[in-house]
Scaffold this motif. Structure first.
Motif, short mmCIF file in Angstrom:
data_model
loop_
_atom_site.label_atom_id
_atom_site.label_comp_id
_atom_site.label_asym_id
_atom_site.label_seq_id
_atom_site.Cartn_x
_atom_site.Cartn_y
_atom_site.Cartn_z
N ALA A 1 -2.30 -0.70 -8.76
CA ALA A 1 -1.38 -1.57 -8.05
C ALA A 1 -0.35 -0.76 -7.27
CB ALA A 1 -0.68 -2.50 -9.03
N SER A 2 0.15 0.32 -7.87
CA SER A 2 1.15 1.13 -7.16
C SER A 2 0.54 1.88 -5.98
CB SER A 2 1.83 2.11 -8.12
OG SER A 2 0.90 3.03 -8.64
N GLN A 3 -0.70 2.34 -6.12
CA GLN A 3 -1.36 2.99 -4.99
C GLN A 3 -1.56 2.01 -3.84
OE1 GLN A 3 -4.85 4.30 -7.14
NE2 GLN A 3 -4.25 6.46 -6.95
N ALA A 4 -2.01 0.81 -4.17
CA ALA A 4 -2.23 -0.22 -3.14
C ALA A 4 -0.90 -0.56 -2.46
CB ALA A 4 -2.86 -1.46 -3.75
N ARG A 5 0.17 -0.71 -3.24
CA ARG A 5 1.47 -1.03 -2.68
C ARG A 5 1.93 0.08 -1.72
NH1 ARG A 5 3.79 -1.98 -7.13
NH2 ARG A 5 4.53 0.15 -7.47
N ASP A 6 1.76 1.34 -2.14
CA ASP A 6 2.15 2.46 -1.28
C ASP A 6 1.34 2.49 0.01
OD1 ASP A 6 3.99 3.19 -3.21
OD2 ASP A 6 2.76 4.83 -4.01
N LEU A 7 0.03 2.24 -0.10
CA LEU A 7 -0.82 2.26 1.09
C LEU A 7 -0.48 1.10 2.03
CD1 LEU A 7 -4.21 3.27 -0.54
CD2 LEU A 7 -2.87 4.62 1.08
N HIS A 8 -0.23 -0.08 1.46
CA HIS A 8 0.19 -1.21 2.30
C HIS A 8 1.50 -0.88 3.01
CE1 HIS A 8 -2.80 -4.27 1.56
NE2 HIS A 8 -2.65 -4.19 0.24
N GLY A 9 2.40 -0.19 2.32
CA GLY A 9 3.65 0.23 2.93
C GLY A 9 3.43 1.20 4.09
N ALA A 10 2.49 2.12 3.92
CA ALA A 10 2.17 3.06 4.99
C ALA A 10 1.58 2.35 6.20
CB ALA A 10 1.20 4.13 4.48
N VAL A 11 0.72 1.36 5.94
CA VAL A 11 0.14 0.57 7.04
C VAL A 11 1.25 -0.20 7.74
CG1 VAL A 11 -1.43 -1.32 7.61
CG2 VAL A 11 -2.14 0.42 5.97
N ARG A 12 2.13 -0.80 6.97
CA ARG A 12 3.25 -1.56 7.54
C ARG A 12 4.12 -0.65 8.42
NH1 ARG A 12 5.70 -2.72 3.19
NH2 ARG A 12 4.31 -4.43 2.66
N GLN A 13 4.37 0.56 7.94
CA GLN A 13 5.17 1.51 8.70
C GLN A 13 4.50 1.85 10.04
OE1 GLN A 13 8.24 2.56 8.06
NE2 GLN A 13 8.23 3.68 9.98
N THR A 14 3.20 2.03 10.02
CA THR A 14 2.45 2.31 11.25
C THR A 14 2.57 1.15 12.23
OG1 THR A 14 0.91 3.70 10.04
CG2 THR A 14 0.18 2.90 12.18
#
Length: 113
Positions: free
Chosen positions: A64-77
């Motif tokens: 869950a934390s990896q997915a949250r971090d990756l979604h955050g990176a996508v959002r930042q992009t």
């Protein structure tokens, strides 16, 4: 003509019709997509990355934390793309698109680990 032959022809016809409909839908673009092809490409990739992250999370490949971090990176992009477009009258340059693509490639590699 036997049943199997008719079935095979019907399946082939259905497959051809489906392929034609998919190809037509893929080429149907809105006016915004035609006017902003670089932004559209970046946004399409962000949608696809989010879908991949969700799929990998469901499959148990990501925590869950990896997915949250990756979604955050996508959002930042996505937010960077928006800021770049705002600074350039609604468009992004080829160089900006290349930079965003590099960021998305890095995220993609993290998903596929």
């Amino acid at each position: 003509m036997n049943v199997r032959s008719r079935f095979n022809k019907a399946m082939l016809g259905a497959f051809a019709l489906g392929a034609l409909l998919c190809a037509t839908a893929a080429h149907a673009q809105t006016g915004w997509e035609r006017a902003h092809p670089r932004r559209d490409q970046v946004l399409d990739r962000t949608r696809h990355l989010n879908l991949r992250i969700a799929h990998e999370r469901r499959e148990g490949e990501l925590t869950a934390s990896q997915a949250r971090d990756l979604h955050g990176a996508v959002r930042q992009t996505r937010l960077e793309q928006r800021a770049m477009a705002h600074a350039n009258g609604g468009y992004i340059t080829k160089a900006q698109q290349a930079g965003l693509n590099q960021q998305e490639n890095a995220i993609s590699r993290q998903i596929g680990r």
